[in-house]
Design an enzyme around this catalytic site. Structure first.
Site, PDB file in Angstrom:
ATOM      1  N   ARG A   1      25.914 -15.280  15.065  1.00  0.00           N
ATOM      2  CA  ARG A   1      25.339 -14.126  14.389  1.00  0.00           C
ATOM      3  C   ARG A   1      26.257 -13.621  13.276  1.00  0.00           C
ATOM      4  NH1 ARG A   1      21.915 -12.327  19.019  1.00  0.00           N
ATOM      5  NH2 ARG A   1      20.748 -10.472  18.520  1.00  0.00           N
TER       6      ARG A   1
ATOM      7  N   LYS B   1      12.586 -16.164  18.463  1.00  0.00           N
ATOM      8  CA  LYS B   1      13.593 -17.201  18.751  1.00  0.00           C
ATOM      9  C   LYS B   1      13.604 -17.569  20.236  1.00  0.00           C
ATOM     10  CE  LYS B   1      17.209 -14.832  17.309  1.00  0.00           C
ATOM     11  NZ  LYS B   1      16.549 -13.551  17.010  1.00  0.00           N
TER      12      LYS B   1
ATOM     13  N   ARG C   1      19.270  -2.651  15.083  1.00  0.00           N
ATOM     14  CA  ARG C   1      19.483  -4.105  15.250  1.00  0.00           C
ATOM     15  C   ARG C   1      18.997  -4.864  14.021  1.00  0.00           C
ATOM     16  NH1 ARG C   1      16.182  -5.026  20.295  1.00  0.00           N
ATOM     17  NH2 ARG C   1      16.782  -7.201  20.152  1.00  0.00           N
TER      18      ARG C   1
ATOM     19  N   ARG D   1      13.345  -3.766  27.640  1.00  0.00           N
ATOM     20  CA  ARG D   1      14.795  -3.745  27.399  1.00  0.00           C
ATOM     21  C   ARG D   1      15.191  -2.433  26.739  1.00  0.00           C
ATOM     22  NH1 ARG D   1      16.258  -9.217  24.236  1.00  0.00           N
ATOM     23  NH2 ARG D   1      17.619  -7.729  23.204  1.00  0.00           N
TER      24      ARG D   1
ATOM     25  N   ARG E   1       7.249  -5.759  23.548  1.00  0.00           N
ATOM     26  CA  ARG E   1       7.859  -6.832  24.342  1.00  0.00           C
ATOM     27  C   ARG E   1       8.195  -6.348  25.756  1.00  0.00           C
ATOM     28  NH1 ARG E   1      12.851 -10.356  22.185  1.00  0.00           N
ATOM     29  NH2 ARG E   1      14.121  -8.477  22.349  1.00  0.00           N
TER      30      ARG E   1
HETATM   31  P1  AMP Z   1      19.419 -10.522  21.828  1.00  0.00           P
HETATM   32  O1  AMP Z   1      18.939 -10.706  23.221  1.00  0.00           O
HETATM   33  O2  AMP Z   1      19.730 -11.834  21.133  1.00  0.00           O
HETATM   34  O3  AMP Z   1      18.520  -9.642  21.014  1.00  0.00           O
HETATM   35  O4  AMP Z   1      20.837  -9.772  21.941  1.00  0.00           O
HETATM   36  C1  AMP Z   1      20.933  -8.485  22.519  1.00  0.00           C
HETATM   37  C2  AMP Z   1      22.286  -7.867  22.181  1.00  0.00           C
HETATM   38  O5  AMP Z   1      23.337  -8.680  22.716  1.00  0.00           O
HETATM   39  C3  AMP Z   1      22.612  -7.763  20.692  1.00  0.00           C
HETATM   40  O6  AMP Z   1      22.044  -6.612  20.102  1.00  0.00           O
HETATM   41  C4  AMP Z   1      24.152  -7.690  20.749  1.00  0.00           C
HETATM   42  O7  AMP Z   1      24.608  -6.422  21.175  1.00  0.00           O
HETATM   43  C5  AMP Z   1      24.468  -8.679  21.857  1.00  0.00           C
HETATM   44  N1  AMP Z   1      24.609 -10.053  21.306  1.00  0.00           N
HETATM   45  C6  AMP Z   1      23.817 -11.128  21.571  1.00  0.00           C
HETATM   46  N2  AMP Z   1      24.234 -12.200  20.902  1.00  0.00           N
HETATM   47  C7  AMP Z   1      25.325 -11.818  20.185  1.00  0.00           C
HETATM   48  C8  AMP Z   1      26.174 -12.476  19.268  1.00  0.00           C
HETATM   49  N3  AMP Z   1      26.014 -13.759  18.948  1.00  0.00           N
HETATM   50  N4  AMP Z   1      27.192 -11.751  18.721  1.00  0.00           N
HETATM   51  C9  AMP Z   1      27.382 -10.476  19.052  1.00  0.00           C
HETATM   52  N5  AMP Z   1      26.588  -9.782  19.866  1.00  0.00           N
HETATM   53  C10 AMP Z   1      25.558 -10.436  20.445  1.00  0.00           C
END
Ligand code: AMP
Length: 216
Positions: free
Chosen positions: A88, A13, A171, A160, A127
């Protein structure tokens, strides 16, 4: 155009949203990036999000919705936005509709990037992310020109903390339980287009452009 990119962590994404953002001149708004920046700067959003992110859990809707609302109010989002990682949950999707409706706008398309679980584990474990601009690389599939250094801004690349295998599995489970219901939610609204995300970056990019009736 207001677009949502939906799909599990590791589907691509972020990579595709960045490419699409360049192509359309529309800002790429990634909730995960906003949380990481907030953590780095030690702001309130960052403090609220940290423990959830470390465990691979979702940050509560109230916090996430408020942060996104603040970002979407900024002038660069007036003409449209490419959302990555938000919404989400169904509650976030409803909040997003409200935020956009207040400005006379709506979501035009939701692109679901589909990949197998094996592919996303492989992608996330290799990654590397830029500490400064958050661009993503992969040790094998999309390496930077110089090891450990971001091509775009020269920042340091790191893994990360939530890309470690155990957190990745959590996740993916959270995605299946809390985010996958959005697939039917958007399908019922006639907004969903599925994209095969198993190809390389260029192949997926072409599929996305074709789904949006844009030339490559
Ligand atoms: P990502 O970079 O999109 O993989 O997000 C990393 C982490 O940020 C996720 O595992 C959540 O802990 C938090 N996070 C990101 N976007 C959201 C969202 N829309 N709702 C809740 N938590 C989020």
């Amino acid at each position: 155009m207001n677009l949502v990119l939906l799909g599990p962590p590791g589907a691509g994404k972020g990579t595709q949203a960045a490419l699409l953002s360049q192509r359309l001149g529309t800002p790429h708004v990634a909730s995960g990036n906003l949380f990481r920046e907030a953590m780095e700067k030690g702001t309130e959003w960052g403090k609220k999000a940290q423990s959830y992110m470390e465990g691979g859990a979702l940050v509560p809707d109230q916090v996430t919705n408020a942060m996104i609302e603040e970002r979407l109010k900024e002038p660069d989002c007036a003409k449209g936005v490419i959302l990555d990682g938000f919404p989400r949950t169904i509650e976030q999707a409803r909040a997003l509709e409200g935020i956009l409706a207040e400005r006379g706008k709506k979501i035009e398309r939701v692109l679901l990037i589909r990949v197998s679980e094996d592919t996303l584990i492989e992608r996330l474990s290799g990654r590397r992310t830029c500490r400064r601009c958050q661009a993503n690389y992969h040790l094998l599939f999309n390496p930077p020109q110089k090891e450990g250094v971001c091509d775009r801004c020269g920042g340091d690349l790191y893994q990360r903390f939530d890309d470690k295998e155990e957190t990745v599995r959590r996740r993916v489970r959270v995605y299946t339980e809390e985010t996958a219901p959005l697939i039917d939610y958007y399908r019922h609204q006639g907004l969903l287009t599925e994209i095969d995300g198993e190809q390389g970056i260029e192949g997926v990019r072409r599929r996305i452009l074709s789904a949006l009736s844009l030339s490559p």
